[in-house]
Design a protein around this motif. Structure first.
Motif: not given
Length: 438
Positions: A217, A308-310, A313-315, A381, A384-385
């Motif tokens: 992040q 969240p995303g790539t 935004q990775v979670d 998750t 996608q993230s």
């Protein structure tokens, strides 16, 4: 991992394993044999609330495999605190199992020992093909550009678990989507006399999983593109400080959690003492402790801003368990058949349902049994993230050294000692100095 709960490597170092000629399964011949075609030994990781729970889950399936094939599987469930050391000892002594579970974050490290059967196209063909598995799970099976060292067995992702009643009592209508919102909600919860957020401050692997996500992040990585440790770059330092500051500065993680290392934070959440928990696929663990699924909600782990995303935004890290075969097994055909059985659609549904994990096999993952609200969060998750931890040979040492550094920082916070950017960088520099030199 099952949470994956790995301990420090301890007396058995990976460098020793790398230096030794790898062998396992009791065979002295290179590449395995079929000298013992009617038996297999299997080291399973402790996925359930206890080893006894795992035996109750697994033994009926092993009996089913024996009835189908005539091969008897001797089961040993190994605690996470012992598993990595046991595996490394086996790679040097030759006294190991035929088949074993490994934390997926260890794949590249154990691959480097040469002890595990490579899953090339031919071997994948024996279990139905590589394309049966989802991409996120395959991303944590070994170093890029090499044949995988293991096959995905259980997939997991981190999520935010929150107590609905505690949230309602504090006037909170929805789970936090950002860290600022989580801290603000935590303050409201504490004003009502409850603990805000649980953590396992003395668990090295748990620390690694969280600071890895915070680093993503912050747009940072713990290793350079060529695999060298880079623990003191500004983004990593900021990430570690932000995580530890949840106790040190924001004080929404209780100081006592600095000593937690054995899922005590899960127990606190299940008992209604703590309002929020960041955990991997926790449903079966919470159920075993008497918490109703109706009592809690599941949401994505917060990000700095947005959704969240790539990238930044990775979670979550890509959590999970892989299944490996010792290359020198005395029952190569039987071991391969057992992996095929355990990763078949039918067994994947049974096992992942029992452990509240997500099947890494596409055919099983699409089953309605994995379409509930919590599973949907975890599947989204993973697809996608989530990002895989570094697939480098030094990954297990990274877990040990940096995980310990974060543990020490939590101990400082609990004792009231100031946690500064400088003190964080000093701990990380010490951790980097303990890594193998290139």
């Amino acid at each position: 991992m099952r949470s994956i709960r790995a301990a420090a490597v301890g007396a058995v170092t990976l460098s020793l394993a790398l230096a030794a000629s790898a062998c396992g399964g009791g065979s002295s011949t290179e590449g395995g044999s079929n000298d013992s075609p009617k038996t297999l030994t299997y080291w399973a990781s402790n996925q359930g609330a206890s080893i006894e729970v795992d035996k109750k889950v697994l033994q009926p399936e092993l009996d089913k495999f024996e009835k189908q094939t005539g091969i008897k599987v001797k089961l040993e469930v190994v605690p996470w605190s012992d598993l990595l050391n046991r595996i490394l000892t086996a790679t040097t002594s030759g006294q190991g199992p035929d088949v074993l579970n490994i934390g997926n974050t260890w794949s590249a490290s154990l691959q480097a020992t040469g002890a595990l059967l490579p899953w090339d196209a031919k071997n994948f063909g024996k279990i139905g093909g590589k394309d049966r598995f989802v991409d996120s799970a395959l991303g944590s099976t070994g170093a890029q550009g090499k044949d995988p060292a293991a096959v995905p067995l259980y997939s997991m992702a981190y999520a935010l678990y929150y107590n609905k009643q505690i949230f309602a009592d504090a006037g909170i209508s929805q789970p936090p989507a950002t860290w600022d919102e989580l801290i603000a909600d935590g303050k409201k919860i504490q004003a009502k006399g409850k603990q805000a957020l649980g953590a396992e401050g003395a668990n090295g692997s748990e620390n690694i999983h969280h600071v890895f996500v915070f680093a993503k992040q912050h747009g940072a990585d713990f290793f350079t593109a060529d695999g060298k440790a880079d623990f003191t770059n500004d983004g990593v330092v900021a990430a570690v400080k932000q995580y530890v500051d949840l106790m040190a500065k924001d004080k929404i993680i209780p100081a006592g959690n600095a000593e937690y290392a054995q899922n005590q934070s899960v127990s606190d959440f299940a008992k209604g003492k703590t309002a929020m928990l960041l955990w991997q696929s926790a449903a079966s663990n919470l159920k075993s402790q008497g918490m109703s699924e109706d009592a809690y909600g599941v949401a994505p782990v917060p990000v700095q801003s947005g959704t969240p995303g790539t990238g930044t935004q990775v979670d979550s890290m890509v959590a999970g368990i892989n299944m490996a075969v010792f290359k020198n097994t005395d029952n190569l055909d039987g071991a391969t058949e057992f992996v095929k059985f355990m990763t078949g659609d039918a067994e994947q549904k049974i096992l992942n349902k029992a452990y509240s994990s997500i099947p890494p096999v596409k055919g099983a993952q699409s089953d309605p049994a994995f379409s509930g609200p919590a599973d949907t969060v975890l599947k989204d998750t993973l697809s996608q993230s989530a990002a895989a931890l570094p697939q480098v040979p030094d990954e297990s040492q990274f877990e040990t050294t940096v995980g310990t550094a974060v543990k020490e920082l939590f101990a400082d916070a609990a004792a009231g000692r100031q946690v500064t950017t400088e003190s964080v960088k000093a701990k990380l520099q010490k951790a980097q100095q303990q890594m193998p030199s290139k």
